[in-house]
Motif scaffolding. Structure first.
Motif, PDB file in Angstrom:
ATOM      1  N   SER A  80      -9.199  -1.949  18.466  1.00  0.00           N
ATOM      2  CA  SER A  80     -10.616  -1.751  18.181  1.00  0.00           C
ATOM      3  C   SER A  80     -11.314  -3.100  18.026  1.00  0.00           C
ATOM      4  O   SER A  80     -12.519  -3.201  18.212  1.00  0.00           O
ATOM      5  CB  SER A  80     -10.819  -0.853  16.962  1.00  0.00           C
ATOM      6  OG  SER A  80     -10.520  -1.546  15.793  1.00  0.00           O
ATOM      7  N   PHE A  83     -12.327  -3.745  21.565  1.00  0.00           N
ATOM      8  CA  PHE A  83     -13.420  -2.859  21.970  1.00  0.00           C
ATOM      9  C   PHE A  83     -14.718  -3.279  21.296  1.00  0.00           C
ATOM     10  O   PHE A  83     -15.791  -3.217  21.897  1.00  0.00           O
ATOM     11  CB  PHE A  83     -13.084  -1.406  21.613  1.00  0.00           C
ATOM     12  CG  PHE A  83     -12.253  -0.734  22.663  1.00  0.00           C
ATOM     13  CD1 PHE A  83     -10.929  -1.066  22.816  1.00  0.00           C
ATOM     14  CD2 PHE A  83     -12.807   0.211  23.494  1.00  0.00           C
ATOM     15  CE1 PHE A  83     -10.154  -0.462  23.783  1.00  0.00           C
ATOM     16  CE2 PHE A  83     -12.040   0.820  24.469  1.00  0.00           C
ATOM     17  CZ  PHE A  83     -10.713   0.487  24.610  1.00  0.00           C
ATOM     18  N   PHE A  85     -15.521  -6.303  20.240  1.00  0.00           N
ATOM     19  CA  PHE A  85     -15.992  -7.532  20.856  1.00  0.00           C
ATOM     20  C   PHE A  85     -16.650  -7.245  22.194  1.00  0.00           C
ATOM     21  O   PHE A  85     -17.723  -7.743  22.516  1.00  0.00           O
ATOM     22  CB  PHE A  85     -14.830  -8.506  21.042  1.00  0.00           C
ATOM     23  CG  PHE A  85     -15.176  -9.671  21.915  1.00  0.00           C
ATOM     24  CD1 PHE A  85     -15.962 -10.694  21.417  1.00  0.00           C
ATOM     25  CD2 PHE A  85     -14.773  -9.721  23.230  1.00  0.00           C
ATOM     26  CE1 PHE A  85     -16.320 -11.753  22.222  1.00  0.00           C
ATOM     27  CE2 PHE A  85     -15.130 -10.773  24.044  1.00  0.00           C
ATOM     28  CZ  PHE A  85     -15.903 -11.794  23.539  1.00  0.00           C
ATOM     29  N   LYS A  86     -15.998  -6.386  22.946  1.00  0.00           N
ATOM     30  CA  LYS A  86     -16.484  -6.040  24.285  1.00  0.00           C
ATOM     31  C   LYS A  86     -17.867  -5.408  24.192  1.00  0.00           C
ATOM     32  O   LYS A  86     -18.690  -5.555  25.086  1.00  0.00           O
ATOM     33  CB  LYS A  86     -15.496  -5.043  24.898  1.00  0.00           C
ATOM     34  CG  LYS A  86     -15.276  -5.237  26.363  1.00  0.00           C
ATOM     35  CD  LYS A  86     -14.375  -4.136  26.879  1.00  0.00           C
ATOM     36  CE  LYS A  86     -15.152  -3.238  27.795  1.00  0.00           C
ATOM     37  NZ  LYS A  86     -14.647  -1.902  27.873  1.00  0.00           N
ATOM     38  N   GLU A 122     -23.172  -0.106  22.551  1.00  0.00           N
ATOM     39  CA  GLU A 122     -23.656   0.989  21.727  1.00  0.00           C
ATOM     40  C   GLU A 122     -23.781   0.595  20.276  1.00  0.00           C
ATOM     41  O   GLU A 122     -23.037  -0.238  19.777  1.00  0.00           O
ATOM     42  CB  GLU A 122     -22.675   2.162  21.831  1.00  0.00           C
ATOM     43  CG  GLU A 122     -22.630   2.713  23.223  1.00  0.00           C
ATOM     44  CD  GLU A 122     -21.942   4.046  23.237  1.00  0.00           C
ATOM     45  OE1 GLU A 122     -22.489   4.976  22.652  1.00  0.00           O
ATOM     46  OE2 GLU A 122     -20.862   4.132  23.820  1.00  0.00           O
ATOM     47  N   SER A 123     -24.714   1.243  19.644  1.00  0.00           N
ATOM     48  CA  SER A 123     -24.890   1.074  18.204  1.00  0.00           C
ATOM     49  C   SER A 123     -25.002  -0.398  17.821  1.00  0.00           C
ATOM     50  O   SER A 123     -24.270  -0.876  16.968  1.00  0.00           O
ATOM     51  CB  SER A 123     -23.721   1.701  17.447  1.00  0.00           C
ATOM     52  OG  SER A 123     -23.599   3.034  17.781  1.00  0.00           O
ATOM     53  N   VAL A 168     -20.343  -2.145  14.721  1.00  0.00           N
ATOM     54  CA  VAL A 168     -19.043  -1.758  14.174  1.00  0.00           C
ATOM     55  C   VAL A 168     -18.404  -0.715  15.090  1.00  0.00           C
ATOM     56  O   VAL A 168     -17.403  -0.109  14.753  1.00  0.00           O
ATOM     57  CB  VAL A 168     -19.132  -1.201  12.738  1.00  0.00           C
ATOM     58  CG1 VAL A 168     -19.556  -2.285  11.777  1.00  0.00           C
ATOM     59  CG2 VAL A 168     -20.087  -0.037  12.674  1.00  0.00           C
ATOM     60  N   TYR A 169     -19.010  -0.527  16.251  1.00  0.00           N
ATOM     61  CA  TYR A 169     -18.436   0.363  17.247  1.00  0.00           C
ATOM     62  C   TYR A 169     -17.034  -0.122  17.577  1.00  0.00           C
ATOM     63  O   TYR A 169     -16.829  -1.330  17.583  1.00  0.00           O
ATOM     64  CB  TYR A 169     -19.350   0.322  18.473  1.00  0.00           C
ATOM     65  CG  TYR A 169     -18.911   1.148  19.630  1.00  0.00           C
ATOM     66  CD1 TYR A 169     -19.308   2.469  19.742  1.00  0.00           C
ATOM     67  CD2 TYR A 169     -18.112   0.580  20.602  1.00  0.00           C
ATOM     68  CE1 TYR A 169     -18.898   3.222  20.817  1.00  0.00           C
ATOM     69  CE2 TYR A 169     -17.699   1.338  21.678  1.00  0.00           C
ATOM     70  CZ  TYR A 169     -18.095   2.654  21.778  1.00  0.00           C
ATOM     71  OH  TYR A 169     -17.691   3.397  22.832  1.00  0.00           O
ATOM     72  N   PRO A 170     -16.033   0.660  17.851  1.00  0.00           N
ATOM     73  CA  PRO A 170     -16.064   2.117  17.975  1.00  0.00           C
ATOM     74  C   PRO A 170     -15.669   2.893  16.707  1.00  0.00           C
ATOM     75  O   PRO A 170     -16.021   4.040  16.608  1.00  0.00           O
ATOM     76  CB  PRO A 170     -15.025   2.363  19.056  1.00  0.00           C
ATOM     77  CG  PRO A 170     -14.048   1.263  18.904  1.00  0.00           C
ATOM     78  CD  PRO A 170     -14.796   0.089  18.378  1.00  0.00           C
ATOM     79  N   VAL A 171     -14.923   2.300  15.772  1.00  0.00           N
ATOM     80  CA  VAL A 171     -14.454   3.125  14.660  1.00  0.00           C
ATOM     81  C   VAL A 171     -14.876   2.620  13.286  1.00  0.00           C
ATOM     82  O   VAL A 171     -14.442   3.142  12.276  1.00  0.00           O
ATOM     83  CB  VAL A 171     -12.912   3.325  14.685  1.00  0.00           C
ATOM     84  CG1 VAL A 171     -12.545   4.388  15.674  1.00  0.00           C
ATOM     85  CG2 VAL A 171     -12.209   2.038  14.979  1.00  0.00           C
ATOM     86  N   GLY A 172     -15.721   1.603  13.257  1.00  0.00           N
ATOM     87  CA  GLY A 172     -16.261   1.168  11.980  1.00  0.00           C
ATOM     88  C   GLY A 172     -15.300   0.349  11.135  1.00  0.00           C
ATOM     89  O   GLY A 172     -15.580   0.074   9.985  1.00  0.00           O
ATOM     90  N   LEU A 173     -14.166  -0.039  11.707  1.00  0.00           N
ATOM     91  CA  LEU A 173     -13.201  -0.809  10.927  1.00  0.00           C
ATOM     92  C   LEU A 173     -13.380  -2.297  11.159  1.00  0.00           C
ATOM     93  O   LEU A 173     -12.950  -3.122  10.361  1.00  0.00           O
ATOM     94  CB  LEU A 173     -11.776  -0.388  11.298  1.00  0.00           C
ATOM     95  CG  LEU A 173     -11.475   1.094  11.138  1.00  0.00           C
ATOM     96  CD1 LEU A 173     -10.052   1.395  11.554  1.00  0.00           C
ATOM     97  CD2 LEU A 173     -11.692   1.520   9.701  1.00  0.00           C
TER      98      LEU A 173
END
Lengths: 320, 693
Positions: A80, A83, A85-86, A122-123, A168-173
């Motif tokens: 993640s 992801f 960073f991307k 996104e987001s 914080v996409y994709p899982v907020g961690l």
């Protein structure tokens, strides 16, 4: 306590200077690994705690499957990062326009934001310190315009300051973010405040709101072409009715004779206050369609009238 | 920065959240008190009604009441138990209570994390292939909650969304496999007081009439064995577990204490080599005790084992996971099991110590008068121990004894009635009676319990030993020879030893008669048999390579590929591989997509600035290239034109409209040249200027 705060502030300044050195202000920014920072969020930290707990469980129960499960969650955590960073990288942010406003209003900075090819962004959250956050989403290769506003507190050319773009996409961690600074400034005019003028010129010396409207004593000297921003009071409506052309009446006499707004005309006040008074008067004169000149220390604007003149004066005030 | 107000969970995520809750909870409901299940389901219904808008969130007082009531309930039902079940029940309770409170996005995380932990906890109860698939799916659904919270508001079809999420999860799998293989397995950090309260089937340390018969009704697997060489003949497959040396009333007990197990020393472990003809590996199901089953004359070949001071093979800790262990055996030397003397493993000396003689001839002082009389009559003949034993074995063969899993109940004297009246029984009866008689005759002897035989899985070539293969036989001490195995059951029902229980009780029809659903019962149907063996093979490989992949297996596996591995080198390998994978992933995901030109431009300009630092014209922090060159131009008016040109090229490269790569490269070269010449000139000018001043 105070010293700690001081040290904190010093460190902060030092840190952001470093950030700025790495990523100097300009009006077009593309996010790459050079200016994107990544760190787990608070929840990510908690998740790391969960991983540790799982690992301990696996070790103490010697359970291969719990090991496997731990590694699976751990790997999702690691990926993640990529992801996240991307989701930011390849994004290009350009400051395309800024507005002009008075102190106390909102300075608006218009951005064009473009996502890289083949990739959703996104987001994304845009945060300007002390301002509400804005959230946008972009499809691949999409350009989205975004206005960031900043309440104008100080006169002058005001840059937006440090903008934080984060996701914080994709899982907020994991949070990926960047600090960007832009060169283009919004011009903030002084706040118009009615001031007391000591030095009077002509009959406008003891100027009041009504004082200007002494139209009866003015002599019409001629007509000139309408220019954008001329007061509607002075349009030759009769002429317009008969000929269909817009002309502005020019007056002669004391009132139409040139007024000068001068920095030192005001009895009291420091620089900012004087500029505010001047600002008020510039707006006032301009609204009434009067012809005036502006004199500031080191700057002289020849008397004129109309919207462009008003803006010229206001800009001079903003930058004085 | 202003504090942002807490955000409510979007409606679309709530659906995922509730599904995740249901999927994770379902298997746990089997392990917790029924009132907890009811409470949890009610709370779920309540939460669903809130989503629907039928009910409101509970007020503070209702919440407090709920928490207090359920904590009291929890205390009442679990106070006597401090086990995995109670810990899991606690998690189930807290996550259920949290469910009606989850309102804001920030609440979701803790909720999701507890659910994930519960997913893992299920592996403490079951480790089958199906469980693994179910739990991993459940964890993906749970992770999807987080994903749904952070997805954008773009109108992307849910199919593509799902794909995106799957990518995040599945891209991780190769990394997971590699970490799993190489991550060093650490010994438990502290002893675990928590154990599952699960009942284990298997042999116990006492044998009273009827106990083994119960076991023979279970088709559960006890362990599976792969031989690297040929599988020994069926009648040699005596899996020794423990000795029952003490007779109390009618019950045979083991006097082996945990302390005695600890007294044993680590035997020299032979390096396991799969090419060894005489090695075999056993994958044992959890028994919650430390007994390992082995053929006679086996030596240890894996480090999770040790030898007890009585020569039995024991695990270092209780078996609560399916565990693999390895042994080697010498089939030729059937006598003299190993033992530990003064820290060295030796063959048992052919003399028993007085303590041992006392132990192996112990008997209740009275009872079974007919048997006592019968044996004393034999004793008068002056036979040796061996002859005496053979006599007794012959007695079983010649008299009308029957092998049955449904022996008649005895009323008073077990041995009298069994030997001279009913003459019906199974292994426990025969072995017990033989040792009883031998001890009456003063011959040291003992009942050995374990398993006998095993079903061959032809498809994979390993043996499946089931609980119904549980068996009891006898070992007799013969002076000068040592312990010798005798199986009185074979005298009565040769089939039991040669072909297994199924054949032995064929006529009686008692094979798994209590267990109508055991697939082993329907072994004669070819398809059922094939399916059963296939499934067992799948589960065997799963257990062998995944569930049973412990420190030992890892060591064996890795040393076959890499030679000897140490903990340190394992960690090193882990780090290297992990690093390489992450780097590859970065590359694959287009990390380096647009490096190059843009950065080089900045780099080149920075180099230029740096070379001018000595002239006293240091670039100020935050100064743009144009501002800097303008400032330079004021100080070095001679180079104004060139400086302007440089900043123009820089800006063009950096912010100009897109050019093609070749064009950019040419421009960059141009800029480099100009910058270097310019820097040199300025420095030279500056030096002259300094001197003249």
């Amino acid at each position: 306590m105070e010293t700690i705060n001081k040290i904190k502030e010093r460190l902060r300044v030092f840190f952001f200077n470093w950030v700025k050195r790495r990523n100097p202000p300009s009006d077009k920014k593309t996010l790459t690994q050079k200016n994107v920072y990544i760190f787990p969020t608070k929840e990510g930290g908690l998740f790391a705690g969960l991983l540790l707990l799982l690992l301990l469980t696996a070790i103490n129960y010697q359970s291969s499957l719990i090991y496997l499960f731990t590694f699976l969650l751990g790997a999702v955590f690691v990926f993640s990062i990529i992801f996240c960073f991307k989701n930011l990288s390849g994004l290009s942010v350009s400051l395309v326009a800024t507005n002009e406003c008075f102190v106390g209003e909102e300075a608006i900075y218009s951005f064009a934001i473009k996502s890289g090819p083949n990739q959703y962004c996104e987001s994304l959250v845009f945060a300007v310190p002390q301002e509400p956050k804005k959230r946008i989403d972009l499809a691949a290769s999409e350009v989205v315009s975004l206005d960031l506003s900043k309440s104008a507190k100080k006169r002058g050319a005001t840059t937006l300051g440090r903008v934080r773009i984060e996701t914080v996409y994709p899982v907020g961690l994991i949070r990926a973010w960047t600090w960007l600074e832009f060169e283009k400034a919004a011009l903030v005019f002084p706040e118009p405040i009615k001031g007391e003028r000591l030095v009077v010129d002509g009959r406008l010396g003891d100027e009041s709101d009504e004082g200007v409207a002494v139209k009866g004593e003015e002599e019409l000297t001629g007509l000139r072409d309408y220019a954008l921003g001329d007061s509607p009071n002075r349009i030759a409506w009769k002429h317009y009715a008969s000929k269909g052309e817009l002309y502005v009446k020019e007056f002669d006499g004391v009132s139409s004779s040139t007024s000068w707004l001068r920095y030192f005309d005001y009895g009291s006040g420091n620089k900012e206050q004087r500029l505010s008074y001047l600002c008020h008067d510039v707006l006032n004169y301009s609204d009434k369609g009067l012809r005036f000149g502006l004199e500031l220390p080191g700057v002289v604007i020849e008397p004129s009238q109309g919207e462009p003149h008003k803006l010229e004066c206001l800009r001079a005030l903003a930058l004085a | 920065m202003k504090r942002q107000p807490d955000k409510l969970i979007p409606q679309s995520s709530l659906f995922t959240l509730l599904s995740a809750f249901i999927v994770v909870m379902l298997p746990h409901y089997a392990n917790v008190s029924s009132w907890l299940v009811i409470l949890s389901v009610l709370l779920l219904l309540w939460r669903s009604s809130i989503v629907k808008g039928w009910l409101d969130y509970p007020g503070r007082s209702v919440k407090t009441l709920l928490v207090v009531a359920s904590v009291v309930g929890f205390y009442l039902s679990y106070r006597h138990q401090f086990s995995v079940e109670s810990a899991v029940a606690f998690f189930v309770l807290s996550v259920s209570l949290k469910l009606i409170e989850v309102r804001f996005i920030k609440d979701c995380y803790l909720f999701v994390f507890i659910l994930l932990y519960l997913c893992a906890c299920q592996f403490l109860f079951s480790q089958t292939f199906l469980t693994a698939i179910y739990q991993i799916t459940a964890s993906f659904v749970t992770l999807a909650v987080l994903f749904s919270l952070h997805k954008g508001r773009l109108d992307i079809p849910s199919k593509i969304r799902a794909l995106e999420f799957a990518k995040l999860v599945f891209i991780a799998i190769p990394l997971v496999i590699i970490i799993f293989m190489f991550f060093p397995r650490i010994a438990p950090l502290w002893s675990i007081p928590l154990s599952t309260g699960k009942a284990y089937t298997g042999i116990s340390d006492s044998m009273s009439p009827g106990q083994i018969a119960e076991l023979t009704q279970s088709s559960e697997r006890a362990f599976r064995v792969s031989f690297s060489g040929d599988i020994p003949p069926q009648n040699q497959l005596y899996w020794r577990g423990l000795e029952l040396d003490t007779l109390e009333g009618e019950t045979w007990r083991s006097s082996e204490t945990p302390a005695q197990i600890l007294l044993g020393r680590l035997d020299e472990v032979r390096t396991f080599n799969t090419d060894d003809k005489d090695s075999y590996s056993v994958l044992i199901e959890p028994t919650n005790n430390r007994w390992a089953y082995a053929l006679a004359n086996s030596s240890l070949a894996s480090t999770n084992l040790m030898l007890s001071d009585r020569g039995y093979i024991r695990f270092k800790s209780n078996v609560i996971q399916p565990t693999r262990y390895k042994l080697t055996y010498e089939i030729e030397k059937l006598t003299g099991p190993l033992s530990v003397v003064n820290g060295k493993t030796v063959r048992v000396p052919s003399v028993l110590s007085p303590v041992e003689v006392r132990r192996y001839t112990q008997l209740p002082s009275s009872g079974n008068p007919i048997t006592r009389q019968f044996v004393s009559k034999w004793l008068e003949k002056g036979l040796t121990a061996e002859e005496l034993t053979l006599q007794m074995m012959r007695y079983f063969r010649e008299q009308p004894f029957y092998y049955t899993l449904r022996p008649p109940r005895t009323r008073e004297s077990l041995f009298d009635e069994f030997l001279f009246d009913t003459r019906r029984g199974f292994c426990a009866h025969y072995a017990g009676a033989l040792v009883y008689m031998l001890r009456l005759a003063g011959v040291p002897s003992r009942v050995i319990v374990g398993y006998q035989g095993g079903e061959l899985n032809q498809q994979e070539g390993y043996l499946m030993v089931h609980q119904y293969d549980a068996h009891a036989w006898v070992e007799v001490w013969l002076d000068g020879v040592g312990w010798q195995r005798y199986d009185p059951t074979a005298m009565v029902a040769l089939d039991r030893v040669e072909k297994g229980l199924r054949e032995a009780v064929k006529e009686e029809g008692s094979f798994l008669s209590d267990n109508a659903f055991a697939s082993a019962r329907y072994n004669n149907i070819a398809f059922v048999r094939w399916m059963r063996l296939r499934l067992d093979a799948l589960s065997y490989n799963w257990q062998k390579w995944v569930v049973g992949y412990d420190g030992q297996t890892q060591y064996d596996f890795l040393s076959r590929w890499l030679g000897a591995v140490s903990f340190k080198s394992l960690a090193l390998i882990m780090a290297t591989i992990g690093g390489v994978i992450v780097v590859i992933a970065f590359l694959l995901l287009g990390y380096s997509k647009k490096r190059g030109a843009v950065d080089e431009v900045v780099l080149e300009f920075e180099r230029f600035c740096k070379s001018l630092e000595k002239t006293g014209m240091k670039r100020v922090i935050g100064e743009t290239p144009s501002q800097y060159t303008q400032r330079l131009a004021v100080k070095f008016p001679l180079h104004q034109k060139a400086l302007e040109g440089l900043s123009r090229i820089f800006n063009d490269l950096q912010y100009g409209e897109s050019r093609d790569q070749d064009d950019k490269a040419r421009l960059l070269d141009n800029m480099k040249q100009q910058a270097r010449v310019l820097a040199r000139e300025i420095k030279r000018w500056n030096k002259r200027h300094d001197k003249s001043e």
